[in-house]
Design an enzyme around this catalytic site. Structure first.
Site, PDB file in Angstrom:
ATOM      1  N   ASP A 131       0.823  -1.211   0.000  1.00 50.03           N
ATOM      2  CA  ASP A 131       0.000   0.000   0.000  1.00 50.03           C
ATOM      3  C   ASP A 131       0.855   1.258   0.000  1.00 50.03           C
ATOM      4  O   ASP A 131       0.383   2.350   0.350  1.00 50.03           O
ATOM      5  CB  ASP A 131      -0.919   0.012   1.229  1.00 50.03           C
ATOM      6  CG  ASP A 131      -2.204  -0.776   1.000  1.00 50.03           C
ATOM      7  OD1 ASP A 131      -2.409  -1.250  -0.123  1.00 50.03           O
ATOM      8  OD2 ASP A 131      -2.982  -0.916   1.957  1.00 50.03           O
ATOM      9  N   ASP A 147       3.935  -9.118   9.403  1.00 50.95           N
ATOM     10  CA  ASP A 147       4.191  -7.704   9.134  1.00 50.95           C
ATOM     11  C   ASP A 147       5.567  -7.548   8.496  1.00 50.95           C
ATOM     12  O   ASP A 147       6.387  -8.462   8.513  1.00 50.95           O
ATOM     13  CB  ASP A 147       4.103  -6.894  10.432  1.00 50.95           C
ATOM     14  CG  ASP A 147       2.668  -6.643  10.859  1.00 50.95           C
ATOM     15  OD1 ASP A 147       1.755  -6.932  10.060  1.00 50.95           O
ATOM     16  OD2 ASP A 147       2.458  -6.168  11.997  1.00 50.95           O
ATOM     17  N   ASP A 198       8.337  -6.211   9.228  1.00 50.90           N
ATOM     18  CA  ASP A 198       9.584  -6.362   9.986  1.00 50.90           C
ATOM     19  C   ASP A 198       9.734  -7.740  10.609  1.00 50.90           C
ATOM     20  O   ASP A 198      10.674  -7.971  11.373  1.00 50.90           O
ATOM     21  CB  ASP A 198       9.656  -5.297  11.076  1.00 50.90           C
ATOM     22  CG  ASP A 198       8.495  -5.388  12.066  1.00 50.90           C
ATOM     23  OD1 ASP A 198       7.341  -5.487  11.596  1.00 50.90           O
ATOM     24  OD2 ASP A 198       8.716  -5.359  13.283  1.00 50.90           O
ATOM     25  N   ASP A 200      -7.248  -7.281  13.925  1.00 47.85           N
ATOM     26  CA  ASP A 200      -6.835  -8.620  14.331  1.00 47.85           C
ATOM     27  C   ASP A 200      -7.656  -9.120  15.513  1.00 47.85           C
ATOM     28  O   ASP A 200      -8.154 -10.250  15.517  1.00 47.85           O
ATOM     29  CB  ASP A 200      -5.344  -8.628  14.665  1.00 47.85           C
ATOM     30  CG  ASP A 200      -4.908  -7.406  15.477  1.00 47.85           C
ATOM     31  OD1 ASP A 200      -5.791  -6.683  15.999  1.00 47.85           O
ATOM     32  OD2 ASP A 200      -3.696  -7.182  15.594  1.00 47.85           O
TER      33      ASP A 200
END
Length: 534
Positions: A137, A196, A198, A290
Site C-alpha cells: 500500500d 508484518d 519487519d 486482528d
C-alpha cells in the site's frame, strides 16, 4: 471622575481589598468548598481507584495461579492437539502438504521490506504448495518500485511470490488483507500465514504450525511468540520487551490453555481461511482488525492455540514518537471494539457462559480498560492529590501492598530485566497517561478513534552500527521542539509540587516515589527515553 466613583459604588465593600488580601480571599474560598465538595469527591475517587486496583490484583493473581498450573500439570499443545509432522510421500509428491498463502502487508517499508520477503521466501515448504502475496500500500513510488523489484528477484528463483497493489488504502491493513483473499489465485489456499514487514519467521515455521490444523477441524488460529532483534538498543525498547514478554508468557498462554481464546496479535500467526470467512472476514471498523476477527471467530466456536516455543523475530519502535502512536492504536482500538461488541458477546449462544465472562470481564474490561485507568488515575492523580488534601487518606494496602504484588507478578515475563523493574513501573505510569486518553477516545468513539499511523521501523541499523559496518540507515534526528511533550512536562511539574509538599508536611514518604516519577515524566517530556542505553 464621576464615572469612577459610580463604578466603585457598584462594588461591594467586601471585595474592596488590596493585592495582599487576594491570596487570603482565594484561601477562604478554597476552605469553603473543600469540606463539602472537594474532600467527598476525592474520597470517592480513592474508593473507585481502590476497587479498580483490587480487580486488577485479582486478575493478576488468577493468571499467576493458572500459569503455574499450566506449566506443572497441563499437557503441551502438541499433546493436546495431537500434533504429528506431515509425512512426505515419494509417490504422492507434495500433495500431502496443504496449500498455504503467506500475506505480507506493507506501507512505505523502505528499511525492512527485504527482511520479511526474504524470510517468507525462505520458508521450508513445497514451492508448488506455497503462495507468497506482498500487499503493498506504499504511497512512495520509489519504494513501490524497490519492493516490486525484490519480488521479481525472488520470482526469478522459482518462488511463487506475487506483488499486489491497490488503488486506495481503504481499510488500511484490514482492507489490504481482505482484498488479497479475493484474488483468484488464492482460492485454492486452505491456510494463510500473516507477517508484518519487519517479521522474520524461521524456515521451519510452517512445518511446525500447520500440523496443528490437520487433526483439529475446529482450530482456527495458531499464534507464535514475538522475539525482538533490537530489545537492547535503548531503555525504551527494553521497557517494551518487559511489557510484551508478560503478555506472551502469561496472558496469551493462559487464554490458550483455559478457553482456547486470546487476541490475535495481527502477525506471526496462521489462520484457517474457512474460519476467517465464517467469521465475516476482515473488518476495518476499528484499528484492531486482528482482535476484531479473533473475537468474532471465537463467538462462532472456533478455537485458538498459542505456541510459546514457535517464535518470529521482529522490531520494536525505538523512538518515543513512534511508540506513542503505536500505543494509542493498541489502547484505543480494544476500547472501541469493546463498545461495539459487548452486547453481541453477551447475547451469543454458541459459547459457554464462563467463556463469555472471561472475554467481557477479564480480556476486555480489566486488561484493556481498567488496567490503564487505575495506573494513571490512582498513581498520577488521586494519590498525589491526597497530599494536597490531607483529610483524605489512602490505606497502605492500596498504595503499597497491592501495587507491589502486581509488579512482582508482572516481572515473570522477562527475568533478565529484573534490575530494571522499578524504572519499568515508573515508565508504565507515564504511558498510562496516553493509554487512558486513548481508551476514552475509543469508548466514546471521538477524535482519533480510527487514526492509523504505521509504526516507524529502522531495520538492522542498530545491529550494523554495533558491528561497525557501513550502513546507510541512520536514526532520525529531531529538533528540540519536536521532542517536547507538554502533557508529560505538565505532570512532571504537578508531581514535583506534590512531592515537595509531602517532603515538608507529609507523613507517608510518598515524596520518594513522586520525585522519581517526576524524573521519568521529565525524561519522556523532553523526548530522551529513546536515547538512554540500559
Amino acid at each position: 471622575m464621576a464615572d469612577v466613583s459610580s463604578a466603585k459604588a457598584l462594588i461591594p465593600d467586601s471585595f474592596m481589598v488590596s493585592r495582599d488580601d487576594i491570596a487570603g480571599q482565594v484561601w477562604m474560598m478554597w476552605e469553603l468548598i473543600k469540606g463539602p465538595l472537594i474532600v467527598p469527591l476525592l474520597r470517592l475517587s480513592v474508593y473507585i481507584c481502590l476497587a479498580m486496583a483490587v480487580m486488577l490484583f485479582m486478575e493478576r493473581v488468577y493468571m499467576g495461579i493458572v500459569i503455574v498450573l499450566v506449566r506443572l500439570f497441563w499437557k503441551k499443545p502438541e499433546d493436546r492437539y495431537n500434533w504429528k509432522a506431515i509425512e512426505e510421500d515419494v509417490e504422492a509428491g507434495s500433495s500431502a502438504y496443504p496449500v498455504v498463502l503467506v500475506q505480507i502487508p506493507m506501507f512505505n517499508e523502505k528499511e525492512v521490506y527485504k527482511i520479511s520477503i526474504g524470510a517468507a521466501c525462505g520458508l521450508s515448504w513445497p514451492s508448488d504448495r506455497l503462495v507468497i502475496q506482498v500487499l503493498d500500500d506504499s504511497t512512495d513510488p520509489v519504494i513501490k518500485q524497490m519492493v516490486e523489484l525484490e519480488c521479481q528477484r525472488w520470482a526469478a528463483k522459482g518462488i511463487n511470490v506475487i506483488y499486489q497493489i491497490r488503488e486506495t488504502r481503504g481499510g488500511y491493513k484490514a482492507g489490504a488483507l481482505k482484498e488479497g483473499l479475493k484474488r483468484s489465485y488464492v482460492k485454492h489456499c486452505e491456510f494463510v500465514a500473516i507477517f508484518d514487514a519487519d517479521f522474520r519467521p524461521e524456515p521451519d515455521y510452517l512445518k511446525r504450525a500447520i500440523p496443528f490444523f490437520i487433526n483439529n477441524p475446529d482450530l482456527a488460529l495458531v499464534q507464535a511468540r514475538w522475539r525482538f532483534v533490537n530489545s537492547d538498543e535503548c531503555l525504551l525498547t527494553r521497557m517494551q520487551e518487559m511489557s510484551l514478554d508478560y503478555h506472551f508468557t502469561v496472558e496469551q498462554e493462559v487464554g490458550s490453555a483455559t478457553h482456547a481464546f486470546f487476541g490475535f496479535n495481527g502477525t506471526a500467526g496462521v489462520w484457517r481461511i474457512a474460519a476467517i470467512n465464517e467469521a465475516g472476514g476482515w473488518k476495518d471498523r476499528t484499528t484492531v482488525e486482528d482482535m476484531d476477527l479473533a473475537v468474532r471467530a471465537s463467538l462462532r466456536g472456533w478455537k485458538f492455540v498459542y505456541l510459546g516455543d514457535l517464535q518470529a523475530k521482529s522490531e520494536l519502535p525505538s523512538t518515543f514518537k513512534a511508540f506513542r502512536f503505536q500505543q494509542h492504536r493498541w489502547s484505543c482500538g480494544p476500547a472501541n471494539l469493546f463498545r461495539k461488541m459487548v452486547l453481541e458477546i453477551a447475547r451469543n449462544k454458541k459459547v459457554k457462559f464462563w467463556k463469555k465472562v472471561y472475554v467481557i470481564y477479564s480480556f476486555f474490561f480489566v486488561r484493556k480498560i481498567i488496567a490503564h485507568m487505575v495506573t494513571f488515575f490512582f498513581f498520577c492523580v488521586v494519590l498525589p492529590l491526597t497530599i494536597l488534601i490531607p483529610e483524605v487518606e489512602v490505606p497502605v494496602w492500596g498504595s503499597i501492598y497491592i501495587p507491589s504484588i502486581i509488579t512482582i507478578l508482572n516481572s515473570v515475563g522477562t527475568p533478565r530485566s529484573i534490575h530494571l523493574l522499578f524504572y519499568w513501573i515508573l515508565f508504565e505510569n507515564v504511558m498510562s497517561l496516553h493509554r487512558t486518553k486513548a481508551t476514552f477516545i475509543g469508548l466514546l468513539e471521538t477524535g482519533r478513534a480510527n487514526e492509523w499511523v504505521v509504526t516507524e521501523k529502522l531495520g538492522d541499523a542498530m545491529k550494523n552500527k554495533q558491528n561497525n559496518k557501513a550502513s546507510s540507515i541512520k536514526r532520525p534526528r529531531f529538533k528540540i521542539m519536536d521532542r517536547i511533550n507538554p502533557l508529560e512536562l505538565f505532570f512532571a511539574v504537578f508531581l514535583f509540587i506534590c512531592g515537595c509538599m509531602d517532603l515538608l508536611y507529609g507523613k507517608h514518604y510518598y515524596y520518594i516515589y513522586l520525585f522519581l516519577q517526576t524524573v521519568t515524566f521529565l525524561i519522556t517530556g523532553f523526548g530522551y527515553i529513546g536515547t538512554i542505553v540500559p
